[in-house]
Design a protein around this motif. Sequence first.
Motif, PDB file in Angstrom:
ATOM      1  N   ALA A   1      14.578 -12.077 -14.148  1.00  0.00           N
ATOM      2  CA  ALA A   1      15.548 -13.121 -13.802  1.00  0.00           C
ATOM      3  C   ALA A   1      15.561 -14.092 -14.974  1.00  0.00           C
ATOM      4  O   ALA A   1      14.593 -14.828 -15.186  1.00  0.00           O
ATOM      5  N   ILE A   2      16.629 -14.057 -15.759  1.00  0.00           N
ATOM      6  CA  ILE A   2      16.691 -14.825 -17.005  1.00  0.00           C
ATOM      7  C   ILE A   2      17.300 -16.203 -16.754  1.00  0.00           C
ATOM      8  O   ILE A   2      18.425 -16.319 -16.273  1.00  0.00           O
ATOM      9  N   ALA A   3      16.548 -17.248 -17.103  1.00  0.00           N
ATOM     10  CA  ALA A   3      17.027 -18.619 -16.968  1.00  0.00           C
ATOM     11  C   ALA A   3      17.659 -19.045 -18.293  1.00  0.00           C
ATOM     12  O   ALA A   3      16.974 -19.097 -19.315  1.00  0.00           O
ATOM     13  N   ALA A   4      18.965 -19.314 -18.271  1.00  0.00           N
ATOM     14  CA  ALA A   4      19.660 -19.672 -19.503  1.00  0.00           C
ATOM     15  C   ALA A   4      21.041 -20.216 -19.178  1.00  0.00           C
ATOM     16  O   ALA A   4      21.627 -19.854 -18.155  1.00  0.00           O
ATOM     17  N   THR A   5      21.543 -21.072 -20.070  1.00  0.00           N
ATOM     18  CA  THR A   5      22.914 -21.571 -19.918  1.00  0.00           C
ATOM     19  C   THR A   5      23.709 -21.511 -21.209  1.00  0.00           C
ATOM     20  O   THR A   5      24.931 -21.524 -21.180  1.00  0.00           O
ATOM     21  N   GLY A   6      23.025 -21.427 -22.354  1.00  0.00           N
ATOM     22  CA  GLY A   6      23.721 -21.348 -23.628  1.00  0.00           C
ATOM     23  C   GLY A   6      24.184 -19.944 -23.943  1.00  0.00           C
ATOM     24  O   GLY A   6      23.741 -18.971 -23.306  1.00  0.00           O
ATOM     25  N   PRO A   7      25.057 -19.799 -24.940  1.00  0.00           N
ATOM     26  CA  PRO A   7      25.618 -18.478 -25.276  1.00  0.00           C
ATOM     27  C   PRO A   7      24.564 -17.418 -25.577  1.00  0.00           C
ATOM     28  O   PRO A   7      24.657 -16.285 -25.089  1.00  0.00           O
ATOM     29  N   ARG A   8      23.547 -17.753 -26.394  1.00  0.00           N
ATOM     30  CA  ARG A   8      22.543 -16.754 -26.736  1.00  0.00           C
ATOM     31  C   ARG A   8      21.712 -16.353 -25.524  1.00  0.00           C
ATOM     32  O   ARG A   8      21.403 -15.174 -25.321  1.00  0.00           O
ATOM     33  N   GLY A   9      21.343 -17.336 -24.685  1.00  0.00           N
ATOM     34  CA  GLY A   9      20.570 -17.034 -23.496  1.00  0.00           C
ATOM     35  C   GLY A   9      21.355 -16.210 -22.495  1.00  0.00           C
ATOM     36  O   GLY A   9      20.810 -15.312 -21.845  1.00  0.00           O
ATOM     37  N   LEU A  10      22.640 -16.499 -22.371  1.00  0.00           N
ATOM     38  CA  LEU A  10      23.472 -15.726 -21.449  1.00  0.00           C
ATOM     39  C   LEU A  10      23.636 -14.292 -21.934  1.00  0.00           C
ATOM     40  O   LEU A  10      23.676 -13.361 -21.122  1.00  0.00           O
TER      41      LEU A  10
ATOM     42  N   HIS B   1      19.332  -7.946 -20.415  1.00  0.00           N
ATOM     43  CA  HIS B   1      18.065  -7.560 -19.774  1.00  0.00           C
ATOM     44  C   HIS B   1      17.937  -7.960 -18.311  1.00  0.00           C
ATOM     45  O   HIS B   1      17.019  -7.501 -17.632  1.00  0.00           O
ATOM     46  N   GLY B   2      18.812  -8.830 -17.806  1.00  0.00           N
ATOM     47  CA  GLY B   2      18.578  -9.436 -16.512  1.00  0.00           C
ATOM     48  C   GLY B   2      19.083  -8.648 -15.315  1.00  0.00           C
ATOM     49  O   GLY B   2      20.184  -8.095 -15.340  1.00  0.00           O
ATOM     50  N   ALA B   3      18.267  -8.620 -14.258  1.00  0.00           N
ATOM     51  CA  ALA B   3      18.736  -8.191 -12.944  1.00  0.00           C
ATOM     52  C   ALA B   3      19.233  -9.405 -12.181  1.00  0.00           C
ATOM     53  O   ALA B   3      19.959  -9.285 -11.201  1.00  0.00           O
ATOM     54  N   ALA B   4      18.805 -10.597 -12.652  1.00  0.00           N
ATOM     55  CA  ALA B   4      19.237 -11.860 -12.061  1.00  0.00           C
ATOM     56  C   ALA B   4      19.352 -12.899 -13.165  1.00  0.00           C
ATOM     57  O   ALA B   4      18.837 -12.721 -14.278  1.00  0.00           O
ATOM     58  N   TRP B   5      20.070 -13.975 -12.853  1.00  0.00           N
ATOM     59  CA  TRP B   5      20.264 -15.087 -13.788  1.00  0.00           C
ATOM     60  C   TRP B   5      19.992 -16.384 -13.035  1.00  0.00           C
ATOM     61  O   TRP B   5      20.368 -16.522 -11.874  1.00  0.00           O
ATOM     62  N   VAL B   6      19.294 -17.334 -13.699  1.00  0.00           N
ATOM     63  CA  VAL B   6      18.878 -18.572 -13.052  1.00  0.00           C
ATOM     64  C   VAL B   6      19.486 -19.773 -13.759  1.00  0.00           C
ATOM     65  O   VAL B   6      19.465 -19.863 -14.995  1.00  0.00           O
ATOM     66  N   THR B   7      20.010 -20.710 -12.961  1.00  0.00           N
ATOM     67  CA  THR B   7      20.485 -21.983 -13.492  1.00  0.00           C
ATOM     68  C   THR B   7      19.988 -23.104 -12.586  1.00  0.00           C
ATOM     69  O   THR B   7      19.808 -22.909 -11.382  1.00  0.00           O
ATOM     70  N   THR B   8      19.782 -24.300 -13.181  1.00  0.00           N
ATOM     71  CA  THR B   8      19.451 -25.482 -12.389  1.00  0.00           C
ATOM     72  C   THR B   8      20.704 -26.291 -12.082  1.00  0.00           C
ATOM     73  O   THR B   8      20.627 -27.318 -11.406  1.00  0.00           O
ATOM     74  N   GLY B   9      21.849 -25.839 -12.584  1.00  0.00           N
ATOM     75  CA  GLY B   9      23.101 -26.523 -12.311  1.00  0.00           C
ATOM     76  C   GLY B   9      23.407 -27.669 -13.241  1.00  0.00           C
ATOM     77  O   GLY B   9      24.434 -28.333 -13.087  1.00  0.00           O
ATOM     78  N   GLY B  10      22.530 -27.944 -14.197  1.00  0.00           N
ATOM     79  CA  GLY B  10      22.767 -29.037 -15.123  1.00  0.00           C
ATOM     80  C   GLY B  10      23.894 -28.716 -16.090  1.00  0.00           C
ATOM     81  O   GLY B  10      24.107 -27.561 -16.457  1.00  0.00           O
TER      82      GLY B  10
END
Length: 289
Positions: A169-178, A184-193
Amino acid sequence: MEISTVMWPTRSWPEAGAQWRRAEELGFGCAWVYDHTAWRGTTPWYDAYTTLAAAAAVTSRIRLGTMVTSPNFRHPVPTAHAVKTIDHISGGRLTLGIGSGGTSRTSDSGILGGPEWTARERADRFAEWTGLLDRLLTGPETTYEGAYYSAREVVTGPGCVQRPRVPFAIAATGPRGLRLAARHGAAWVTTGGGPPGRAPRDAVRDQLAGLRAACEAEGRDPAGIRPILLTGFTGEPFLESPQAFADLAGGYAELGIAEIAVHWPRPGTEWDADMKVFEEIAARHAGAR
């Protein structure tokens, strides 16, 4: 929508074990734990991986995960070894949350010494760390020399219970992280910021659009990635009442969020909440699944 909870690794065993069992009884889909050596000055703060191994031994249904592991103080080789072990102890119930790591020295940044990482180096390390961990968990043998990490003849066997490996579960919001989440991700995590002045729901809408664009660039179907919202960082009153939770969760579900993670109430802190309300929310939205 699924509801999960974030546990605080601040209680010693067996009190902590009883709390993990209670999370399972309440019907949460997953119980996550922060992976730091300390956090915002909190003491004691127990290790995430050994906590998850212990939690795996006293539960049987609930999924378990890190929220999130980072390159700040973990090397991919011993991390992969621990991940495989917990996956076997849990019978294939582990999800590995991964992020680029923070910059606060009160958590884990810089505790190993050396110069501070630039934002670019942090992103580079995140990408290399995740890619190497993927290789280590899928094997069968890995030799790798990168800019920041290396591995020499690391044997993967017997591998993970979950195939081809434990889900990320990859936590990211920027272009490279996304792009990394799309790869690689089966899931994606955001804090909503989001940017100052941008409403949390609008920020998440923008981020989901970015994730879809990243999936397109990687040739990945975005439907194969589970979007998770980690609450508690935008001031939205998810735990104020069952109705407040239902209203907020419903709005995010319309955007495409599939899982809402709420913090277990922690008295005396900004993460406090009425335990009766917390359990009622679980009964309505988790236990009723």
